[in-house]
Motif scaffolding. Structure first.
Motif, mmCIF file in Angstrom:
data_model
loop_
_atom_site.group_PDB
_atom_site.id
_atom_site.type_symbol
_atom_site.label_atom_id
_atom_site.label_comp_id
_atom_site.label_asym_id
_atom_site.label_seq_id
_atom_site.Cartn_x
_atom_site.Cartn_y
_atom_site.Cartn_z
ATOM 1 N N ARG A 81 -2.857 4.931 -7.386
ATOM 2 C CA ARG A 81 -3.578 5.465 -8.536
ATOM 3 C C ARG A 81 -4.868 6.183 -8.135
ATOM 4 O O ARG A 81 -5.203 7.204 -8.685
ATOM 5 C CB ARG A 81 -3.908 4.344 -9.540
ATOM 6 C CG ARG A 81 -2.705 3.502 -9.993
ATOM 7 C CD ARG A 81 -1.597 4.331 -10.623
ATOM 8 N NE ARG A 81 -2.006 5.158 -11.723
ATOM 9 C CZ ARG A 81 -2.073 4.774 -12.996
ATOM 10 N NH1 ARG A 81 -1.719 3.567 -13.327
ATOM 11 N NH2 ARG A 81 -2.463 5.615 -13.942
ATOM 12 N N ARG A 82 -5.598 5.621 -7.180
ATOM 13 C CA ARG A 82 -6.939 6.150 -6.942
ATOM 14 C C ARG A 82 -7.476 5.640 -5.613
ATOM 15 O O ARG A 82 -7.255 4.486 -5.255
ATOM 16 C CB ARG A 82 -7.831 5.630 -8.089
ATOM 17 C CG ARG A 82 -9.245 6.090 -8.102
ATOM 18 C CD ARG A 82 -9.949 5.615 -9.377
ATOM 19 N NE ARG A 82 -10.206 4.173 -9.386
ATOM 20 C CZ ARG A 82 -11.249 3.587 -8.782
ATOM 21 N NH1 ARG A 82 -12.135 4.297 -8.147
ATOM 22 N NH2 ARG A 82 -11.404 2.282 -8.843
ATOM 23 N N ARG B 2 -10.622 4.402 -3.586
ATOM 24 C CA ARG B 2 -11.901 3.798 -3.983
ATOM 25 C C ARG B 2 -13.006 4.165 -2.983
ATOM 26 O O ARG B 2 -12.727 4.575 -1.866
ATOM 27 C CB ARG B 2 -11.777 2.261 -4.010
ATOM 28 C CG ARG B 2 -10.643 1.801 -4.863
ATOM 29 C CD ARG B 2 -10.595 0.342 -5.191
ATOM 30 N NE ARG B 2 -11.049 -0.630 -4.223
ATOM 31 C CZ ARG B 2 -10.758 -1.929 -4.308
ATOM 32 N NH1 ARG B 2 -9.997 -2.371 -5.301
ATOM 33 N NH2 ARG B 2 -11.213 -2.775 -3.429
ATOM 34 N N HIS C 224 -7.370 1.557 -1.728
ATOM 35 C CA HIS C 224 -6.730 2.311 -2.811
ATOM 36 C C HIS C 224 -6.338 1.385 -3.947
ATOM 37 O O HIS C 224 -5.812 0.292 -3.703
ATOM 38 C CB HIS C 224 -5.495 3.050 -2.283
ATOM 39 C CG HIS C 224 -5.839 4.125 -1.302
ATOM 40 N ND1 HIS C 224 -6.132 3.851 0.008
ATOM 41 C CD2 HIS C 224 -5.977 5.461 -1.462
ATOM 42 C CE1 HIS C 224 -6.432 4.990 0.627
ATOM 43 N NE2 HIS C 224 -6.342 5.976 -0.238
ATOM 44 N N GLU C 225 -6.591 1.834 -5.177
ATOM 45 C CA GLU C 225 -6.091 1.134 -6.360
ATOM 46 C C GLU C 225 -4.612 1.462 -6.468
ATOM 47 O O GLU C 225 -4.236 2.638 -6.409
ATOM 48 C CB GLU C 225 -6.792 1.635 -7.621
ATOM 49 C CG GLU C 225 -8.252 1.262 -7.726
ATOM 50 C CD GLU C 225 -8.461 -0.187 -8.152
ATOM 51 O OE1 GLU C 225 -9.374 -0.810 -7.617
ATOM 52 O OE2 GLU C 225 -7.699 -0.653 -9.013
ATOM 53 N N GLU D 215 -0.459 0.122 -7.989
ATOM 54 C CA GLU D 215 0.404 -0.751 -8.789
ATOM 55 C C GLU D 215 1.664 -0.905 -7.980
ATOM 56 O O GLU D 215 2.287 0.093 -7.590
ATOM 57 C CB GLU D 215 0.713 -0.122 -10.144
ATOM 58 C CG GLU D 215 -0.511 -0.085 -11.016
ATOM 59 C CD GLU D 215 -0.235 0.521 -12.378
ATOM 60 O OE1 GLU D 215 0.912 0.934 -12.630
ATOM 61 O OE2 GLU D 215 -1.174 0.594 -13.167
ATOM 62 N N SER E 74 -5.048 -7.477 1.797
ATOM 63 C CA SER E 74 -4.730 -7.147 0.406
ATOM 64 C C SER E 74 -3.433 -7.783 -0.090
ATOM 65 O O SER E 74 -3.291 -8.045 -1.286
ATOM 66 C CB SER E 74 -4.619 -5.630 0.256
ATOM 67 O OG SER E 74 -5.791 -5.004 0.684
ATOM 68 N N ARG F 65 -1.932 -5.354 -8.764
ATOM 69 C CA ARG F 65 -2.847 -4.260 -9.104
ATOM 70 C C ARG F 65 -4.129 -4.421 -8.306
ATOM 71 O O ARG F 65 -4.260 -5.353 -7.522
ATOM 72 C CB ARG F 65 -3.122 -4.254 -10.601
ATOM 73 C CG ARG F 65 -1.883 -3.954 -11.442
ATOM 74 C CD ARG F 65 -2.229 -3.676 -12.908
ATOM 75 N NE ARG F 65 -1.038 -3.267 -13.652
ATOM 76 C CZ ARG F 65 -0.157 -4.089 -14.216
ATOM 77 N NH1 ARG F 65 -0.319 -5.402 -14.133
ATOM 78 N NH2 ARG F 65 0.900 -3.628 -14.859
ATOM 79 N N GLY F 66 -5.096 -3.534 -8.533
ATOM 80 C CA GLY F 66 -6.305 -3.550 -7.714
ATOM 81 C C GLY F 66 -5.928 -3.101 -6.309
ATOM 82 O O GLY F 66 -5.211 -2.116 -6.133
ATOM 83 N N ARG F 67 -6.359 -3.817 -5.278
ATOM 84 C CA ARG F 67 -5.896 -3.551 -3.901
ATOM 85 C C ARG F 67 -4.532 -4.165 -3.669
ATOM 86 O O ARG F 67 -3.973 -4.070 -2.578
ATOM 87 C CB ARG F 67 -6.792 -4.221 -2.858
ATOM 88 C CG ARG F 67 -8.139 -3.793 -2.762
ATOM 89 C CD ARG F 67 -9.085 -4.692 -1.952
ATOM 90 N NE ARG F 67 -8.564 -5.390 -0.813
ATOM 91 C CZ ARG F 67 -8.666 -6.731 -0.670
ATOM 92 N NH1 ARG F 67 -9.213 -7.481 -1.596
ATOM 93 N NH2 ARG F 67 -8.196 -7.307 0.409
ATOM 94 N N ASP G 112 -2.505 11.143 -8.740
ATOM 95 C CA ASP G 112 -2.049 9.989 -9.507
ATOM 96 C C ASP G 112 -0.819 10.404 -10.316
ATOM 97 O O ASP G 112 -0.926 11.209 -11.239
ATOM 98 C CB ASP G 112 -3.186 9.519 -10.426
ATOM 99 C CG ASP G 112 -2.763 8.356 -11.310
ATOM 100 O OD1 ASP G 112 -1.602 7.912 -11.218
ATOM 101 O OD2 ASP G 112 -3.604 7.892 -12.102
#
Ligand code: C5P
Length: 259
Positions: free
Chosen positions: A2-3, A5, A10-11, A13, A118, A132-134, A171
C-alpha cells in the motif's frame, strides 16, 4: 503493498497461511545451539540467526537463562520468501514460553516477536490471518485446511530488502473480502515484478505451475523466490511436483497441505 513508510518499511495487506511441513525446533538437554537438516549449511556459517536471537530476546525480556540445547532442523531453503526464519523464531519463543510458564497471549511475548521481524508475530499466532501494518497487525480469517499445496524454489536466494526496494510504489488497492481462496485469487503479489527483475527464473516457475492441470492458484510467496500452487486434488499436486522436478535438478519442491 500500500505505501512506503518513512522508517523504510512498507504498509501492506497480506494473507498468512501455514502448511503442514517445514523446519522443526526442539529443546533438549545440554546447552548451546545446533543446526541440522538439508539447508543447515546456509546457517552454520553465520554467527547468529533468528533462533538464537529469539532465545536471547526471550531471556532478556523475561529475565531467565535459556538452559538446554536448541536444535533447528532446517528443511526449508534460506532467504526464500516462505517466512521459514520467522517461523523458526516464533517456534523458539513458543517452546521457551511453554517451559517458563509464560502464556502464549502474554503481550511481552508478542513484543519479542515484533522486535524479531515483521512476520514473526503472525508465526507466533500460527493461524490463517490477514496481516496489516508491517504485517504485525493480525486479523484471523477462516482457512482452507487440507488444500494441497506445492512449493517450488528455483534455487536462487533473493534479498527481501532489495525486492521491497524495487516496488514501484503504486498502490493497486486493498485486499478483497470473502473466503480465503477467493480473496487470494482476486488479489496479487505486488512483489512479483521486482522479484522477477532480480531473478527472472521466478517467471519460469510461475508459468510452469499455472499450466498444471487442477491448479487453482499459482503465485510467488512473500518476497520470493519460492512460489506456491494450490490444487484441487493431491494427485494433481503430485503430478505437478513431477513436472517441476523433471529436467530442473536445481529446483526445490515440497508437497504439503494447508493447515
Ligand atoms: O521485518 P524484517 O526484518 O523481517 O524485514 C526485512 C526487510 O524487509 C526490511 O528490512 C525491509 O527492507 C523489508 N520489509 C518492508 N516492509 C515490511 C516488511 C519487511 O519493507 N512490511
Amino acid at each position: 503493498m500500500r505505501r512506503r513508510r518513512d522508517d523504510g518499511y512498507h504498509e501492506l495487506e497480506t494473507l498468512f497461511a501455514f502448511v503442514a511441513d517445514g523446519d522443526t525446533v526442539t529443546l533438549g538437554g545440554g546447552e548451546g545451539f545446533a543446526v541440522e537438516g538439508p539447508f543447515a549449511g546456509a546457517l552454520a556459517e553465520e554467527g547468529d540467526n533468528l533462533v538464537t536471537r529469539a532465545a536471547a530476546k526471550f531471556a532478556e525480556t523475561f529475565g531467565v537463562d535459556v538452559a538446554g540445547r536448541i536444535t533447528l532442523t532446517k528443511r526449508l531453503p534460506v532467504a526464500s520468501g516462505l517466512g521459514g526464519g520467522s517461523a523458526d523464531a516464533a517456534a523458539t519463543l513458543r517452546l521457551l514460553a511453554r517451559r517458563e510458564g509464560v502464556a502464549i497471549d502474554d503481550p511481552r511475548l508478542f513484543d519479542c516477536a515484533d522486535a524479531l521481524g515483521s512476520d514473526v508475530p503472525a508465526c507466533l499466532y500460527s493461524r490463517t490471518a490477514i496481516g496489516r501494518g508491517r504485517g504485525e497487525r493480525l486479523e484471523p480469517v477462516a482457512g482452507a485446511s487440507g488444500t494441497p499445496v506445492l512449493l517450488v524454489n528455483p534455487g536462487v536466494a533473493v534479498s527481501t530488502a532489495r525486492v521491497f526496494g524495487g516496488w514501484d510504489r503504486v498502490d493497486r488497492g486493498a485486499l478483497g473480502e470473502g473466503d480465503l481462496l477467493n480473496v487470494a485469487r482476486a488479489g496479487r503479489n505486488d512483489l512479483e515484478p521486482p522479484a522477477l527483475a532480480v531473478a527472472p527464473v521466478i517467471g519460469e516457475v510461475l508459468d510452469l505451475l499455472a499450466a498444471q492441470p487442477g491448479v487453482t492458484l499459482a503465485r510467488m510467496s512473500g518476497s520470493g523466490a519460492t512460489c506456491f500452487a494450490l490444487f484441487d486434488t493431491l494427485a494433481g499436486r503430485d503430478a505437478a511436483a513431477e513436472a517441476a522436478g523433471a529436467g530442473q535438478p536445481g529446483w526445490w519442491c515440497l508437497k504439503t497441505v494447508l493447515l
